[in-house]
Design an enzyme around this catalytic site. Structure first.
Site, PDB file in Angstrom:
ATOM      1  N   LYS A  95       0.838  -1.206   0.000  1.00 19.31           N
ATOM      2  CA  LYS A  95       0.000   0.000   0.000  1.00 19.31           C
ATOM      3  C   LYS A  95       0.868   1.250   0.000  1.00 19.31           C
ATOM      4  O   LYS A  95       1.864   1.326   0.740  1.00 19.31           O
ATOM      5  CB  LYS A  95      -0.882  -0.033   1.262  1.00 19.31           C
ATOM      6  CG  LYS A  95      -1.869   1.110   1.383  1.00 19.31           C
ATOM      7  CD  LYS A  95      -2.670   0.988   2.691  1.00 19.31           C
ATOM      8  CE  LYS A  95      -3.704   2.063   2.848  1.00 19.31           C
ATOM      9  NZ  LYS A  95      -4.429   1.961   4.130  1.00 19.31           N
TER      10      LYS A  95
ATOM     11  N   SER B 204      -9.256   2.195   3.336  1.00 24.34           N
ATOM     12  CA  SER B 204      -8.301   2.933   2.550  1.00 24.34           C
ATOM     13  C   SER B 204      -7.339   2.055   1.753  1.00 24.34           C
ATOM     14  O   SER B 204      -6.714   2.536   0.825  1.00 24.34           O
ATOM     15  CB  SER B 204      -7.483   3.828   3.470  1.00 24.34           C
ATOM     16  OG  SER B 204      -6.740   3.060   4.401  1.00 24.34           O
TER      17      SER B 204
ATOM     18  N   SER C 152      -9.844  -0.269   7.377  1.00 26.49           N
ATOM     19  CA  SER C 152      -9.195  -0.114   6.067  1.00 26.49           C
ATOM     20  C   SER C 152      -8.562  -1.366   5.491  1.00 26.49           C
ATOM     21  O   SER C 152      -8.107  -1.343   4.347  1.00 26.49           O
ATOM     22  CB  SER C 152      -8.144   0.990   6.144  1.00 26.49           C
ATOM     23  OG  SER C 152      -8.753   2.252   6.216  1.00 26.49           O
TER      24      SER C 152
END
Lengths: 440, 440
Positions: B81, B150, B174
């Site tokens: 990420k 996210s 997330s």
């Protein structure tokens, strides 16, 4: 500009400097120059800084002097431990791996003082990765003694009147111990009360940003800026018959005579001023907390420094390998879990012990004694780790001296999240100790 | 090289790919090419990646193919990420402020897989600062639906067979929510079980690195590497008559029919397989935890993004301003303290409720339902924040479908620090649900 006020400006507290700047009897530029002159005079003997941005600081000071007040720290210089990023000065984290590295941002605790008008003077020496391997800093009271660590430069610079305020971080005893060794006021807040963004992670379970200053009032002022909350002066007058628990910790056998004297004297002074002082005996299971702390720090930091240990193993110190990496690699997941569980138990016990006003603050040494002789180590965090492990706010007051004339502090520890109350109590205790010293 | 094994290599679990690489029926290079081909075919429709290092990944794969096994993930591609740093690929944190920024290090969770032989394929899309403002990623099952966030890109890439393993982070929901929306297996460990170094801080009180994979076994394998502990496969056969507490949470009114159906079906399947399933009612004070979570996240993140908010206010999204900054600036120190204290109370309650085998795992939805239509928001973390707030390990299994044919997951939450046990239970539950689906 009153020339008189110019002399010794580097020795002013932030609160006093702020008043003089507001009054127009001091300018940000003059205060900065006084600090820079002090640094020029003392840097060879103290070596508190890894980087000083004279031009940038002078430019900022001039801008501040030309405009309206930007906030609570308008015109006040400050230093930032080199484990925290700033966008306009390099960050090395005390490691040769990051020589010349320029981060793209300000850490939270660099950005907020600047936004309040403070002048970033420079980056202060940290031990390698805020751990144990020392930097070049010397104790400002005697260069043959350690300043403590890991926030070595911040404590030394503030105590030596080179800058009124500085930022440190504490994972074991890295704010309180160097403050005590150097003779600064130190404050480590409850975990997460200051923002960790921009701090190079060591052990996320414990890493706490803290501050050094030259009065309890300055700690409170700086705290307001760093927590972005309204400033309210500590209220020593609101402290009445506080309940102070004197705690020897399980590690009393490591404390030195100057510590015993300071603790005795403090208890007498506080009692004479109306405090109820009693002993707090920690339950036996706290005996295991030192090992638990080492396991958690080892387990986390060896993983957090995976990259450095693999891509730059020859630039990592033997101190780091011994103190952290060997422990980290020797600790199993089961060890880590048990250590974390012991921490929960300790926090729960202390939180309950201090609830409902049963204890207003714990009185306990900030270090085993004076700063030890030698620069090879930064001393032990044995008197600090319990309070860091339990996320509790701690303040150290530089009110005593040891047999070598070096500072000896007294530490007050508050209930978790009761930082405001702790600072008022610390202000009260500080005034009490000062009055007693003057009376003697 | 068996050509047959080459076909569909991008769909292999990491464990299967590992076996084939060990057997010599698959190479790291072929596995990588299969992933790259899948990305080429699907990237326009999914947009999971912000950066792909084809040359670097190919070079690494060739080196791995030419040498002995480097570890548990020898030859397995993974994605990281874009809120986590890597030394050889840029990091933007989902913000235009950091376009082109190149960090000097690998975060812990990038370095450790590489050290275990994994091939860093690229950086996956994150929402702005791992918050709410979406990136370009679409749900791989229907581009008109959000992938969640996210960790949008990590969930989408894994679910879409573009990469077998990916790293995310969770501050609210997330990791678990996007995994459920995209149909990946997701795992958020107990707080601090994976190293946070190199993660851009959002809310240090809650930021937790987690993972996406395509089986519970892969979650366990990846976990071993990221926690630098020995790999032990989950032991579903060791799970016997588990005590499963079904928890509606105070937010059941927000859940959709597909969630009710998935929860009903799961309870039936687990009961039929020998589990004791009962309801867990959270005490009333948990009703206030949602507000407390928002306050802590707002208070901390507004301080952690002080620099961005001041030096680049026009590059910060209105979503971030509304969701975090306004809450953060409106919350007093007293609000923050009370919120932190409510969290301590909630953690203490849940830890006690699950002690001594009273509850082996909590069954609860990973999201309110299917991924919502539209790409403007990433859905709500309302079903996740309690477990994040309480530092508890959570796994979601992609075992159901909703009315639009999109994935619906089931979440199991373990006692804090009992991650190993939770993964075994999740493996057992996953097999149970699969067998039942086949039997129907």
């Amino acid at each position: 500009m009153n020339v008189q006020s110019r002399i010794g400006a580097e020795s002013l507290t932030a609160l006093d400097a702020r008043c003089q700047i507001e009054d127009g009897t001091l300018t940000a530029s003059h205060l900065l120059e006084a600090c820079l002159e002090r640094i020029d005079a003392r840097d060879d003997a103290v070596k508190a800084w890894v980087h000083i941005d004279r031009d940038g600081a002078r430019r900022t000071a001039r801008e501040l002097d030309a405009g309206p007040s930007r906030g609570l720290l308008h015109g006040i210089p400050f230093g930032v431990k080199d484990i925290i990023d700033t966008w306009d000065q390099p960050a090395t984290y005390g490691s040769p791996i990051y020589k010349g590295h320029q981060p793209p941002w300000d850490g939270s605790t660099a950005a907020l003082p600047r936004a309040a008008g403070a002048v970033l003077l420079g980056k202060t020496v940290t031990t390698e990765f805020a751990n144990r391997h020392p930097g070049p800093t010397m104790n400002p009271h005697n260069p043959e003694h350690t300043p403590g660590g890991s926030s070595s430069g911040s404590a030394a610079a503030v105590a030596d009147h080179q800058v009124p305020l500085a930022i440190g971080t504490q994972t074991g005893g890295s704010v309180i111990r160097p403050s005590a060794y150097c003779g600064a006021y130190g404050y480590k807040p409850s975990l997460q009360h200051f923002g960790n963004a921009g701090v190079r992670t060591n052990t996320a379970s414990f890493d706490t940003v803290g501050i050094m200053a030259r009065s309890v009032g300055d700690l409170a002022l700086f705290r307001a800026v760093l927590s972005e909350t309204p400033y309210k002066a500590p209220e020593p007058e609101a402290v009445s018959r506080p309940r102070i628990a004197f705690c020897r910790t399980p590690h009393w056998d490591q404390t030195l005579p100057e510590t015993h004297a300071a603790m005795d004297e403090t208890q007498k002074a506080l009692t004479a001023s109306g405090a109820e002082v009693f002993e707090l005996q920690l339950p036996d299971f706290f005996d295991g907390l030192n090992r638990a702390h080492k396991i958690v720090c080892g387990f986390e930091s060896v993983r957090n420094y995976s990259d450095e240990l693999r891509r730059n193993p020859d630039k990592v110190s033997q101190d780091f390998m011994k103190e952290r990496v060997e422990v980290g690699w020797a600790s199993s997941l089961q060890d880590f879990r048990e250590a974390l569980r012991l921490g929960i138990r300790a926090r729960t016990w202390l939180d309950a012990a201090m609830a409902d006003g049963k204890i207003d603050a714990i009185l306990t040494p900030p270090a085993t004694g004076e700063a030890p002789h030698g620069l090879r180590t930064t001393g032990t965090a044995i008197m600090n780790f319990i309070w860091t492990h339990c996320y509790m706010p701690a303040v150290t007051l530089p009110r005593f001296k040891g047999p070598n004339g070096l500072p000896v502090g007294v530490q007050f520890v508050g209930r978790r999240h009761e930082d405001t109350r702790l600072l008022s109590l610390a202000a009260w205790a500080d005034a009490t100790l000062m009055n007693r010293a003057e009376a003697l």
